[in-house]
Write an enzyme that holds these catalytic residues in place. Structure first.
Site, PDB file in Angstrom:
ATOM      1  CB  ALA A  65       4.385   0.164  -1.747  1.00 38.64           C
ATOM      2  CE  LYS A  66      -0.147  -4.439  -6.633  1.00 43.32           C
ATOM      3  NZ  LYS A  66      -0.640  -4.735  -5.267  1.00 43.32           N
ATOM      4  NE  ARG A  67       4.469   4.247  -2.567  1.00 41.07           N
ATOM      5  CZ  ARG A  67       3.367   3.880  -1.905  1.00 41.07           C
ATOM      6  NH1 ARG A  67       2.484   3.093  -2.475  1.00 41.07           N
ATOM      7  NH2 ARG A  67       3.133   4.332  -0.684  1.00 41.07           N
ATOM      8  CG  ASP A 122      -2.969  -2.502  -5.360  1.00 43.73           C
ATOM      9  OD1 ASP A 122      -3.516  -3.577  -5.645  1.00 43.73           O
ATOM     10  OD2 ASP A 122      -1.985  -2.418  -4.618  1.00 43.73           O
TER      11      ASP A 122
END
Lengths: 270, 270
Positions: free
Chosen positions: A95-97, B99
């Site tokens: 999710a790369k939050r 991303d």
């Protein structure tokens, strides 16, 4: 999931393969498009075909969000299917939050409680108080972006501060965070030569390694420089497995590709 | 939305206020909890109460994701409500995504096409090919995290590379990206003294400024160092407005607070 359970699965299956579920309606076999939930049905078929050969699944959240509400429903069904049928699989929400404290807490609840993933990928840019809310969850794991496999990684990550490059600073500083033992790191396989230096900073942490295969990284190099006593590696393949064939034999092709990677991994585990 | 339309609205309303919709079921007035979609109904009431005094709304995506499918439905209804009733409002998906290329493209489609936001916040850690997919969308805007208002910003952002601090490197490098004219930047108001140096690197870009009020930033300082000929500022307040009162007078209290900020802004616009 506890780390020792993940290590147990790796030893048992002789595999540290993670299958990335970057499920794209434009790429899955056409027969799925007539079903009510093509994304979930495709994922289910891929999971059934590959679960013997891998220890982790990593849905790439963007691919679900892109379909709005329907996408979230597919994601929810996918993680529930995994947790019900294959609870021994380590699940990663890619999710790369990362946001300020109270907002990170919300994201943590979304992925650790609402969806019950074992782990989530996090961008480190906002620092300590953006990461620690994720680390508060017991038996959950936070996978920090350190050195990514894409071209843009040279923009900032590999630039040097006075003492060391940014990605090393991320490793060094994050080690001091509360509950840092729940941290893992993303390290691209295309940067295998960096793994030796990375292991000097984080000798034991698990590394999630994308970029083997399609992006040209070498499994041998990754193992040579990155493997620890507890293996310490999860190697991800997404497109190389799930789109190994776009025909009716897609499931068998995915299984074959996963098995091939698993067998390579077994040789490095001996 | 085109930038000139945003500037027109700022001039017309004498306001560069952005209202943050960090809607939390534990904080909204209890009467909403009996409704079918409390989050959307609360947002609608806040929008009606504040829209005269602000030019932008910023749903904090984490607060919606935390409620899973129901949360996404509330988000979808909120952005649709804004686009249908107040198309002159600039909308910001505070999502802090980012991303590799094909994945960023998915996030861009999710927020620019599926949900039709005017802009999105993005974390720069993964560099050029993680940002440019967002910049491909005409009349959409990408708001890059530069210098955030939280404590953790000292972990990396304000550390020096050989030549300059990381956040300045983010500003300098991102200026060279394709379609960089569609970039804006997050700069925390608690760092107002940095704005002078930031303006030397990005003299014209719009800045989204959180941290005025609750976090202690000064509107006067922000305007003094950050304002451009085209204003170039959106100042966000979330909790200070939407939770100004937890009673039945919450809408009036939110309107009063938004009006108060708008009136302060008007003095700096003259």
């Amino acid at each position: 999931m506890k780390l020792e359970d993940l290590v147990y699965q790796i030893r048992k299956k002789k595999s540290f393969l993670c299958v990335g579920l970057d499920t794209d309606l434009n790429k899955i076999p056409k027969q799925f498009l007539q079903l009510e939930d093509p994304i979930f049905e495709f994922n289910k078929a891929i999971i059934e075909a590959t679960q013997k050969f891998c220890v982790a699944y990593k849905p790439n959240i963007a691919f679900y969000e892109a379909y709005g509400l329907k996408g979230w429903l597919s994601l929810e069904k996918t993680i529930n299917y995994l947790n019900e049928n294959y609870p021994e699989q380590f699940t990663i929400a890619d999710a790369k939050r990362g946001d300020i404290g109270n907002t990170s807490t919300r994201y943590a609840k979304a992925f650790f409680e609402e969806l019950e993933f074992d782990s989530i990928t996090i961008a480190p840019y906002m620092g300590k108080d953006s990461v620690e809310p994720f680390l508060e969850f017991k038996d959950k794991h936070t996978i920090l972006l350190a050195l990514t496999s894409n071209a843009g990684s040279v923009d900032f990550q590999t630039k040097s501060f006075e003492h060391q490059e940014l990605y090393k600073e991320v490793l060094s500083v994050s080690k001091t965070y509360d509950n840092a033992e729940r941290l893992m790191y993303v390290v691209g396989a295309t940067k295998a030569e960096f793994l030796k230096q990375i292991r000097e900073i984080v000798p034991n942490s698990f590394l999630l390694v994308p970029g083997v295969g399609a992006q040209g990284g070498s499994l041998e190099e990754v193992c040579k420089y990155g493997m620890t006593d507890n293996v310490g590696l999860l190697v991800n393949s997404s497109r190389g497995i799930i789109y190994a064939s776009s025909g009716t034999d897609f499931a068998q092709a995915a299984a074959d590709k996963a098995k091939e990677l698993q067998e390579q991994m077994a040789t490095f585990l001996n």
